[in-house]
Enzyme design. Structure first.
Site, PDB file in Angstrom:
ATOM      1  N   ASP A  16      28.494 -20.299 -40.980  1.00  0.00           N
ATOM      2  CA  ASP A  16      28.714 -20.473 -42.426  1.00  0.00           C
ATOM      3  C   ASP A  16      29.531 -19.350 -43.047  1.00  0.00           C
ATOM      4  OD1 ASP A  16      27.085 -22.723 -42.152  1.00  0.00           O
ATOM      5  OD2 ASP A  16      25.299 -21.494 -42.391  1.00  0.00           O
ATOM      6  N   LYS A  19      34.651 -20.624 -41.755  1.00  0.00           N
ATOM      7  CA  LYS A  19      35.665 -20.813 -40.700  1.00  0.00           C
ATOM      8  C   LYS A  19      36.533 -22.052 -40.929  1.00  0.00           C
ATOM      9  CE  LYS A  19      32.521 -20.989 -37.594  1.00  0.00           C
ATOM     10  NZ  LYS A  19      31.355 -20.591 -38.396  1.00  0.00           N
ATOM     11  N   GLY A  43      29.006 -27.527 -39.524  1.00  0.00           N
ATOM     12  CA  GLY A  43      29.426 -28.155 -40.774  1.00  0.00           C
ATOM     13  C   GLY A  43      30.534 -27.321 -41.371  1.00  0.00           C
ATOM     14  N   HIS A  44      31.772 -27.707 -41.108  1.00  0.00           N
ATOM     15  CA  HIS A  44      32.913 -26.927 -41.601  1.00  0.00           C
ATOM     16  C   HIS A  44      33.497 -27.611 -42.836  1.00  0.00           C
ATOM     17  CE1 HIS A  44      33.581 -24.913 -37.408  1.00  0.00           C
ATOM     18  NE2 HIS A  44      32.389 -24.704 -37.922  1.00  0.00           N
ATOM     19  N   GLN A 225      29.639 -22.134 -35.389  1.00  0.00           N
ATOM     20  CA  GLN A 225      28.543 -21.181 -35.653  1.00  0.00           C
ATOM     21  C   GLN A 225      29.105 -19.752 -35.689  1.00  0.00           C
ATOM     22  OE1 GLN A 225      27.759 -23.758 -33.075  1.00  0.00           O
ATOM     23  NE2 GLN A 225      26.993 -24.993 -34.741  1.00  0.00           N
TER      24      GLN A 225
END
Ligand code: IMP
Length: 418
Positions: A16, A19, A43-44, A225
Protein backbone atom coordinates in the site's frame (compact mmCIF):
# COMPACT_ATOMS: atom_id res chain seq x y z
CA UNK A 1 16.25 6.12 -24.99
CA UNK A 2 14.75 3.25 -23.02
CA UNK A 3 15.68 0.63 -25.61
CA UNK A 4 16.02 -2.61 -23.75
CA UNK A 5 16.03 -0.95 -20.34
CA UNK A 6 14.72 -3.07 -17.46
CA UNK A 7 13.50 -1.57 -14.20
CA UNK A 8 11.62 -2.84 -11.18
CA UNK A 9 9.28 -0.92 -8.89
CA UNK A 10 9.03 -2.50 -5.44
CA UNK A 11 7.30 -1.67 -2.17
CA UNK A 12 9.51 -1.05 0.89
CA UNK A 13 6.91 -1.25 3.65
CA UNK A 14 3.91 -3.52 4.30
CA UNK A 15 2.37 -2.85 0.89
CA UNK A 16 0.00 0.00 0.00
CA UNK A 17 2.87 2.40 -0.72
CA UNK A 18 1.20 3.59 -3.94
CA UNK A 19 3.09 1.30 -6.34
CA UNK A 20 0.19 1.09 -8.82
CA UNK A 21 0.19 4.83 -9.36
CA UNK A 22 3.99 4.94 -9.63
CA UNK A 23 3.99 2.06 -12.14
CA UNK A 24 1.29 3.68 -14.25
CA UNK A 25 3.35 6.92 -14.31
CA UNK A 26 6.56 5.20 -15.48
CA UNK A 27 4.74 2.71 -17.69
CA UNK A 28 4.28 4.77 -20.85
CA UNK A 29 7.92 4.33 -21.90
CA UNK A 30 8.08 0.55 -21.52
CA UNK A 31 7.29 -2.18 -24.04
CA UNK A 32 6.27 -4.65 -21.34
CA UNK A 33 4.82 -4.43 -17.85
CA UNK A 34 5.35 -7.64 -15.91
CA UNK A 35 3.83 -9.00 -12.71
CA UNK A 36 5.94 -11.71 -11.06
CA UNK A 37 4.47 -12.23 -7.59
CA UNK A 38 1.36 -11.89 -5.46
CA UNK A 39 -2.16 -12.65 -6.55
CA UNK A 40 -5.66 -11.24 -6.07
CA UNK A 41 -4.58 -10.13 -2.58
CA UNK A 42 -2.90 -7.13 -4.22
CA UNK A 43 -4.86 -3.94 -4.81
CA UNK A 44 -3.11 -1.36 -6.96
CA UNK A 45 -5.08 1.84 -7.39
CA UNK A 46 -4.60 3.57 -10.74
CA UNK A 47 -6.41 6.26 -12.73
CA UNK A 48 -7.11 5.92 -16.44
CA UNK A 49 -8.47 9.12 -17.92
CA UNK A 50 -9.56 10.32 -14.46
CA UNK A 51 -11.42 7.06 -13.75
CA UNK A 52 -10.25 5.04 -10.75
CA UNK A 53 -9.45 1.33 -11.09
CA UNK A 54 -8.12 -1.19 -8.63
CA UNK A 55 -5.87 -3.77 -10.22
CA UNK A 56 -5.60 -7.08 -8.44
CA UNK A 57 -3.97 -9.25 -11.07
CA UNK A 58 -3.57 -7.19 -14.20
CA UNK A 59 -0.33 -5.20 -14.43
CA UNK A 60 -0.81 -1.42 -13.91
CA UNK A 61 -0.19 -0.32 -17.49
CA UNK A 62 -0.10 3.01 -19.30
CA UNK A 63 -3.20 4.22 -21.09
CA UNK A 64 -0.94 6.21 -23.42
CA UNK A 65 0.92 3.27 -24.88
CA UNK A 66 -1.54 1.13 -26.78
CA UNK A 67 1.04 -1.36 -28.06
CA UNK A 68 2.42 -2.14 -24.62
CA UNK A 69 2.31 -5.83 -23.66
CA UNK A 70 1.38 -7.15 -20.27
CA UNK A 71 2.66 -10.33 -18.69
CA UNK A 72 1.36 -12.19 -15.66
CA UNK A 73 4.32 -14.42 -14.84
CA UNK A 74 4.42 -17.93 -13.41
CA UNK A 75 5.07 -16.56 -9.89
CA UNK A 76 1.60 -15.02 -9.70
CA UNK A 77 -1.27 -17.00 -8.19
CA UNK A 78 -4.24 -16.48 -10.46
CA UNK A 79 -7.94 -16.46 -9.71
CA UNK A 80 -9.33 -16.49 -13.24
CA UNK A 81 -12.73 -15.12 -12.17
CA UNK A 82 -11.10 -12.08 -10.56
CA UNK A 83 -8.89 -11.55 -13.59
CA UNK A 84 -11.84 -11.82 -16.00
CA UNK A 85 -13.82 -9.21 -14.09
CA UNK A 86 -10.82 -6.92 -14.06
CA UNK A 87 -10.15 -7.28 -17.78
CA UNK A 88 -13.81 -6.69 -18.60
CA UNK A 89 -13.93 -3.60 -16.44
CA UNK A 90 -10.74 -2.03 -17.83
CA UNK A 91 -11.75 -2.92 -21.40
CA UNK A 92 -14.68 -0.51 -21.14
CA UNK A 93 -12.13 2.31 -21.17
CA UNK A 94 -9.16 0.83 -23.02
CA UNK A 95 -10.44 -1.58 -25.60
CA UNK A 96 -7.46 -3.70 -26.63
CA UNK A 97 -6.03 -4.64 -23.22
CA UNK A 98 -6.94 -8.30 -23.55
CA UNK A 99 -5.22 -8.57 -26.95
CA UNK A 100 -1.95 -7.52 -25.28
CA UNK A 101 -2.18 -9.78 -22.25
CA UNK A 102 0.11 -12.79 -21.79
CA UNK A 103 -0.50 -15.25 -18.97
CA UNK A 104 2.20 -17.81 -18.28
CA UNK A 105 0.85 -21.35 -18.40
CA UNK A 106 3.01 -22.39 -15.49
CA UNK A 107 1.13 -20.09 -13.13
CA UNK A 108 -0.89 -21.84 -10.44
CA UNK A 109 -4.61 -21.28 -10.11
CA UNK A 110 -6.50 -20.21 -7.02
CA UNK A 111 -9.61 -22.38 -6.77
CA UNK A 112 -12.66 -22.29 -4.57
CA UNK A 113 -11.19 -24.69 -2.02
CA UNK A 114 -8.19 -22.40 -1.48
CA UNK A 115 -10.48 -19.61 -0.32
CA UNK A 116 -12.25 -22.01 2.04
CA UNK A 117 -8.90 -23.21 3.46
CA UNK A 118 -7.76 -19.59 3.87
CA UNK A 119 -10.86 -18.84 5.93
CA UNK A 120 -10.67 -22.04 8.00
CA UNK A 121 -6.98 -21.88 8.75
CA UNK A 122 -7.26 -18.26 9.86
CA UNK A 123 -10.07 -19.28 12.20
CA UNK A 124 -8.13 -22.22 13.61
CA UNK A 125 -5.06 -20.09 14.28
CA UNK A 126 -7.07 -18.21 16.92
CA UNK A 127 -5.03 -15.34 18.31
CA UNK A 128 -2.18 -16.30 15.96
CA UNK A 129 -4.27 -15.44 12.87
CA UNK A 130 -2.39 -13.46 10.23
CA UNK A 131 -5.31 -11.36 9.05
CA UNK A 132 -5.02 -12.52 5.45
CA UNK A 133 -7.09 -11.05 2.64
CA UNK A 134 -8.86 -14.45 2.42
CA UNK A 135 -8.30 -14.54 -1.33
CA UNK A 136 -6.82 -18.05 -1.13
CA UNK A 137 -3.26 -16.92 -1.84
CA UNK A 138 -1.48 -18.75 1.00
CA UNK A 139 -3.27 -22.10 0.47
CA UNK A 140 -2.71 -21.96 -3.31
CA UNK A 141 0.99 -21.27 -2.79
CA UNK A 142 1.12 -24.10 -0.24
CA UNK A 143 -0.38 -26.50 -2.83
CA UNK A 144 2.13 -25.30 -5.39
CA UNK A 145 5.01 -26.07 -3.06
CA UNK A 146 3.36 -29.34 -2.04
CA UNK A 147 3.24 -30.24 -5.76
CA UNK A 148 -0.52 -30.67 -5.87
CA UNK A 149 -1.29 -27.27 -7.41
CA UNK A 150 -3.40 -26.90 -10.55
CA UNK A 151 -1.55 -24.95 -13.20
CA UNK A 152 -3.01 -23.20 -16.23
CA UNK A 153 -1.37 -25.77 -18.48
CA UNK A 154 -3.50 -28.45 -16.81
CA UNK A 155 -6.56 -26.92 -18.45
CA UNK A 156 -5.37 -28.37 -21.75
CA UNK A 157 -6.03 -31.93 -20.61
CA UNK A 158 -9.50 -32.43 -19.18
CA UNK A 159 -8.87 -35.96 -17.96
CA UNK A 160 -5.77 -34.96 -16.04
CA UNK A 161 -7.45 -31.82 -14.77
CA UNK A 162 -10.40 -33.75 -13.37
CA UNK A 163 -8.05 -36.24 -11.71
CA UNK A 164 -6.08 -33.43 -10.09
CA UNK A 165 -9.21 -31.70 -8.87
CA UNK A 166 -10.60 -34.96 -7.49
CA UNK A 167 -7.38 -35.65 -5.63
CA UNK A 168 -7.26 -32.15 -4.19
CA UNK A 169 -10.87 -32.10 -3.11
CA UNK A 170 -10.60 -35.59 -1.62
CA UNK A 171 -7.54 -34.53 0.39
CA UNK A 172 -9.10 -31.29 1.53
CA UNK A 173 -12.37 -32.88 2.58
CA UNK A 174 -10.40 -35.38 4.62
CA UNK A 175 -8.19 -32.74 6.20
CA UNK A 176 -10.66 -29.96 6.87
CA UNK A 177 -13.95 -31.68 7.69
CA UNK A 178 -16.06 -28.67 6.89
CA UNK A 179 -19.53 -28.21 5.40
CA UNK A 180 -18.43 -25.78 2.72
CA UNK A 181 -15.66 -28.14 1.68
CA UNK A 182 -18.00 -31.14 1.70
CA UNK A 183 -20.30 -29.45 -0.75
CA UNK A 184 -17.56 -29.08 -3.40
CA UNK A 185 -17.85 -31.09 -6.57
CA UNK A 186 -14.83 -31.63 -8.82
CA UNK A 187 -16.80 -31.81 -12.05
CA UNK A 188 -18.67 -28.59 -11.32
CA UNK A 189 -15.45 -26.80 -10.45
CA UNK A 190 -13.85 -28.07 -13.63
CA UNK A 191 -16.77 -27.00 -15.83
CA UNK A 192 -16.85 -23.50 -14.42
CA UNK A 193 -13.05 -23.23 -14.64
CA UNK A 194 -13.02 -24.32 -18.27
CA UNK A 195 -15.78 -21.84 -19.08
CA UNK A 196 -13.81 -18.94 -17.63
CA UNK A 197 -10.60 -20.23 -19.19
CA UNK A 198 -12.26 -20.10 -22.62
CA UNK A 199 -12.32 -16.30 -22.28
CA UNK A 200 -8.52 -16.31 -21.93
CA UNK A 201 -7.66 -19.05 -24.42
CA UNK A 202 -5.58 -16.72 -26.62
CA UNK A 203 -3.78 -15.25 -23.62
CA UNK A 204 -2.25 -18.40 -22.16
CA UNK A 205 1.38 -18.61 -23.29
CA UNK A 206 4.54 -20.59 -22.73
CA UNK A 207 7.66 -18.66 -21.85
CA UNK A 208 9.10 -19.62 -25.24
CA UNK A 209 6.38 -17.35 -26.74
CA UNK A 210 7.72 -14.21 -25.05
CA UNK A 211 11.09 -14.85 -23.49
CA UNK A 212 13.39 -13.58 -26.27
CA UNK A 213 11.15 -10.62 -27.00
CA UNK A 214 11.11 -9.57 -23.35
CA UNK A 215 14.85 -9.91 -22.97
CA UNK A 216 15.29 -7.56 -25.97
CA UNK A 217 12.64 -5.05 -24.90
CA UNK A 218 12.22 -2.35 -22.29
CA UNK A 219 10.46 -3.89 -19.32
CA UNK A 220 8.98 -2.62 -16.08
CA UNK A 221 8.60 -5.28 -13.38
CA UNK A 222 5.75 -4.35 -11.07
CA UNK A 223 6.22 -5.54 -7.49
CA UNK A 224 3.33 -6.52 -5.25
CA UNK A 225 2.92 -5.97 -1.49
CA UNK A 226 6.17 -4.78 0.11
CA UNK A 227 9.47 -6.12 1.39
CA UNK A 228 8.16 -6.37 4.96
CA UNK A 229 5.50 -8.82 3.70
CA UNK A 230 8.03 -10.94 1.76
CA UNK A 231 7.73 -14.65 2.54
CA UNK A 232 11.42 -14.93 3.45
CA UNK A 233 12.55 -11.49 4.55
CA UNK A 234 9.37 -9.95 5.93
CA UNK A 235 7.97 -10.03 9.46
CA UNK A 236 7.37 -13.80 9.23
CA UNK A 237 4.88 -15.35 9.91
CA UNK A 238 2.88 -12.13 9.45
CA UNK A 239 3.67 -11.99 5.75
CA UNK A 240 2.18 -12.96 2.44
CA UNK A 241 3.14 -16.19 0.66
CA UNK A 242 5.13 -14.99 -2.34
CA UNK A 243 8.41 -13.11 -2.89
CA UNK A 244 7.98 -9.35 -2.87
CA UNK A 245 11.70 -8.61 -3.16
CA UNK A 246 13.78 -8.27 -6.32
CA UNK A 247 14.78 -11.89 -5.77
CA UNK A 248 11.25 -12.88 -6.79
CA UNK A 249 11.60 -11.47 -10.30
CA UNK A 250 13.63 -14.23 -11.96
CA UNK A 251 11.80 -16.91 -10.01
CA UNK A 252 8.40 -15.53 -10.97
CA UNK A 253 9.10 -15.04 -14.66
CA UNK A 254 11.65 -17.67 -15.68
CA UNK A 255 13.92 -14.88 -16.97
CA UNK A 256 17.00 -16.28 -15.31
CA UNK A 257 19.71 -14.25 -17.03
CA UNK A 258 17.94 -10.98 -16.45
CA UNK A 259 19.91 -7.83 -15.67
CA UNK A 260 17.98 -4.99 -14.09
CA UNK A 261 19.15 -1.47 -14.91
CA UNK A 262 17.46 0.09 -11.92
CA UNK A 263 15.37 -0.89 -8.93
CA UNK A 264 13.04 1.75 -7.54
CA UNK A 265 11.84 1.36 -3.97
CA UNK A 266 8.53 3.01 -3.17
CA UNK A 267 7.94 4.35 0.33
CA UNK A 268 5.03 6.21 1.79
CA UNK A 269 5.85 9.23 4.01
CA UNK A 270 4.26 7.40 6.93
CA UNK A 271 3.61 3.71 7.56
CA UNK A 272 0.53 1.52 7.30
CA UNK A 273 -0.17 -2.15 7.72
CA UNK A 274 -3.29 -4.27 7.17
CA UNK A 275 -3.73 -7.45 9.13
CA UNK A 276 -1.88 -8.63 12.20
CA UNK A 277 1.80 -8.53 13.09
CA UNK A 278 4.36 -6.21 14.68
CA UNK A 279 4.28 -2.50 13.89
CA UNK A 280 6.59 -0.61 16.26
CA UNK A 281 5.58 2.90 15.15
CA UNK A 282 1.83 2.28 15.07
CA UNK A 283 -0.07 5.28 16.43
CA UNK A 284 -3.32 4.23 18.03
CA UNK A 285 -4.22 7.75 19.14
CA UNK A 286 -6.34 10.24 17.23
CA UNK A 287 -3.20 11.24 15.30
CA UNK A 288 -3.10 7.78 13.70
CA UNK A 289 -6.84 8.00 13.15
CA UNK A 290 -6.31 11.29 11.34
CA UNK A 291 -3.66 9.75 9.06
CA UNK A 292 -6.15 7.02 8.16
CA UNK A 293 -8.87 9.53 7.39
CA UNK A 294 -6.81 12.07 5.46
CA UNK A 295 -4.80 9.38 3.66
CA UNK A 296 -7.86 7.27 2.81
CA UNK A 297 -6.11 4.31 4.41
CA UNK A 298 -8.57 1.50 3.81
CA UNK A 299 -7.59 -1.78 2.11
CA UNK A 300 -7.98 -1.62 -1.68
CA UNK A 301 -8.83 -5.34 -1.77
CA UNK A 302 -10.75 -5.90 1.46
CA UNK A 303 -11.82 -2.38 2.52
CA UNK A 304 -10.36 -3.03 6.00
CA UNK A 305 -9.10 0.04 7.88
CA UNK A 306 -5.32 0.09 7.71
CA UNK A 307 -3.30 0.46 10.90
CA UNK A 308 -1.41 3.77 10.69
CA UNK A 309 1.80 5.08 12.18
CA UNK A 310 5.03 6.92 11.51
CA UNK A 311 8.05 6.35 9.33
CA UNK A 312 10.47 3.79 10.71
CA UNK A 313 14.05 4.28 9.51
CA UNK A 314 15.26 0.94 10.89
CA UNK A 315 12.70 -1.01 8.88
CA UNK A 316 13.28 1.12 5.81
CA UNK A 317 17.06 0.61 5.91
CA UNK A 318 16.40 -3.13 6.24
CA UNK A 319 14.01 -3.04 3.27
CA UNK A 320 16.45 -1.02 1.14
CA UNK A 321 19.14 -3.59 1.91
CA UNK A 322 17.02 -6.67 1.10
CA UNK A 323 15.46 -5.17 -2.04
CA UNK A 324 18.74 -3.86 -3.43
CA UNK A 325 17.12 -0.57 -4.43
CA UNK A 326 19.04 2.07 -6.40
CA UNK A 327 16.58 4.91 -6.09
CA UNK A 328 13.51 5.90 -4.10
CA UNK A 329 10.03 7.18 -4.85
CA UNK A 330 8.30 8.97 -1.98
CA UNK A 331 4.50 8.93 -1.95
CA UNK A 332 1.70 10.57 0.02
CA UNK A 333 3.87 13.21 1.71
CA UNK A 334 1.01 15.63 0.93
CA UNK A 335 -1.08 13.75 3.50
CA UNK A 336 1.26 15.17 6.17
CA UNK A 337 0.80 18.78 4.97
CA UNK A 338 0.02 21.08 7.89
CA UNK A 339 1.26 18.77 10.68
CA UNK A 340 3.48 20.89 12.92
CA UNK A 341 6.03 18.27 14.00
CA UNK A 342 6.46 15.01 12.12
CA UNK A 343 7.79 12.01 14.09
CA UNK A 344 10.35 9.78 12.41
CA UNK A 345 11.57 6.69 14.26
CA UNK A 346 15.39 6.74 14.42
CA UNK A 347 16.01 3.99 16.98
CA UNK A 348 14.35 1.25 19.04
CA UNK A 349 14.72 0.77 22.73
CA UNK A 350 14.49 -2.90 23.71
CA UNK A 351 15.00 -3.81 27.38
CA UNK A 352 16.79 -0.52 27.97
CA UNK A 353 19.18 -1.08 25.05
CA UNK A 354 19.23 1.28 22.06
CA UNK A 355 19.22 -0.16 18.52
CA UNK A 356 19.83 2.08 15.52
CA UNK A 357 19.83 -0.73 12.98
CA UNK A 358 18.28 -4.18 12.87
CA UNK A 359 18.80 -7.15 10.62
CA UNK A 360 16.58 -9.63 12.38
CA UNK A 361 12.84 -9.29 11.94
CA UNK A 362 12.42 -11.83 14.74
CA UNK A 363 13.32 -9.07 17.20
CA UNK A 364 10.07 -7.36 16.35
CA UNK A 365 8.02 -10.41 17.26
CA UNK A 366 9.58 -11.31 20.54
CA UNK A 367 10.18 -7.97 22.20
CA UNK A 368 8.38 -4.94 23.42
CA UNK A 369 9.84 -2.17 21.34
CA UNK A 370 9.85 1.46 22.33
CA UNK A 371 10.31 3.61 19.22
CA UNK A 372 12.59 6.62 19.68
CA UNK A 373 11.47 9.52 17.53
CA UNK A 374 13.13 12.56 16.08
CA UNK A 375 10.62 15.33 15.33
CA UNK A 376 10.98 17.06 11.97
CA UNK A 377 9.56 20.51 11.28
CA UNK A 378 6.37 20.15 9.27
CA UNK A 379 5.51 21.79 5.96
CA UNK A 380 2.60 23.71 4.47
CA UNK A 381 2.88 22.05 1.09
CA UNK A 382 5.50 20.13 -0.87
CA UNK A 383 7.15 23.33 -2.12
CA UNK A 384 7.95 24.31 1.47
CA UNK A 385 11.66 24.28 2.35
CA UNK A 386 10.92 22.07 5.37
CA UNK A 387 9.73 19.34 3.05
CA UNK A 388 13.00 19.44 1.15
CA UNK A 389 14.83 19.25 4.51
CA UNK A 390 12.77 16.19 5.44
CA UNK A 391 13.58 14.53 2.11
CA UNK A 392 17.31 15.21 2.55
CA UNK A 393 17.17 13.81 6.06
CA UNK A 394 15.61 10.59 4.73
CA UNK A 395 18.17 10.33 1.94
CA UNK A 396 20.96 10.78 4.41
CA UNK A 397 19.53 8.17 6.78
CA UNK A 398 18.72 5.62 4.06
CA UNK A 399 21.79 6.14 1.89
CA UNK A 400 19.72 6.27 -1.31
CA UNK A 401 18.42 9.30 -3.18
CA UNK A 402 14.75 10.13 -3.45
CA UNK A 403 14.45 10.63 -7.19
CA UNK A 404 10.71 11.06 -7.50
CA UNK A 405 8.03 12.56 -5.26
CA UNK A 406 4.38 11.70 -5.83
CA UNK A 407 2.15 14.68 -5.12
CA UNK A 408 -1.32 13.18 -5.47
CA UNK A 409 -3.29 10.14 -6.61
CA UNK A 410 -3.56 10.82 -10.36
CA UNK A 411 -0.97 9.24 -12.65
CA UNK A 412 0.85 12.47 -13.54
CA UNK A 413 0.93 13.97 -10.03
CA UNK A 414 4.72 13.65 -9.60
CA UNK A 415 7.91 15.68 -9.67
CA UNK A 416 11.50 14.59 -10.19
CA UNK A 417 14.17 15.84 -7.80
CA UNK A 418 17.28 14.54 -9.54
P1 IMP B 1 -2.49 -12.89 2.22
O1 IMP B 1 -1.48 -12.39 1.26
O2 IMP B 1 -3.91 -12.67 1.79
O3 IMP B 1 -2.23 -14.29 2.65
O4 IMP B 1 -2.34 -12.01 3.57
C1 IMP B 1 -1.16 -12.07 4.36
C2 IMP B 1 -0.84 -10.69 4.94
O5 IMP B 1 -0.42 -9.82 3.90
C3 IMP B 1 -2.02 -9.99 5.60
O6 IMP B 1 -1.54 -9.21 6.67
C4 IMP B 1 -2.56 -9.08 4.51
O7 IMP B 1 -3.27 -7.98 5.03
C5 IMP B 1 -1.25 -8.67 3.87
N1 IMP B 1 -1.42 -8.27 2.47
C6 IMP B 1 -1.57 -9.08 1.40
N2 IMP B 1 -1.66 -8.36 0.28
C7 IMP B 1 -1.55 -7.08 0.64
C8 IMP B 1 -1.51 -5.84 -0.09
O8 IMP B 1 -1.61 -5.79 -1.33
N3 IMP B 1 -1.38 -4.71 0.65
C9 IMP B 1 -1.24 -4.73 2.00
N4 IMP B 1 -1.25 -5.85 2.72
C10 IMP B 1 -1.40 -7.01 2.04
Amino acid sequence: MLKGQKIAILGLQWGDEGKGKVVSYFAKDYDWIVRFSGGPNAGHTVYYGGKRFIHHLLPSFSKDNSSQKLLIGSGVLIDLEVLKEEVESVSKIISNVKDRLYIDKKANLILEYHKIVDELSERLKGNKAIGTTKRGVGPAQADKINRIGVRIEDLENEKLLLEKLEMNIRMKKELWKDEKMDSLDSKKIMDSLLKTAEFFKDNFKSSIDYRDEILNSSVLFEGTQGLLLDIDFGTYPYVTSTSCSSGGISQGTGLANLKLDKIYGVLKAYTTRVGEGPFPTEDKTERGEKLRKVGGEFGATTGRPRRCGWLDLLLLRYAVRYSGVDSLVLTKADILNGIEKIPVCVAYEIDGKRYEDIDDMGLLLTNKIKPIYEYMDGWKDLKDVNFEKYVRFLEDQLGVSIEVVSTGPETNDVFFRV
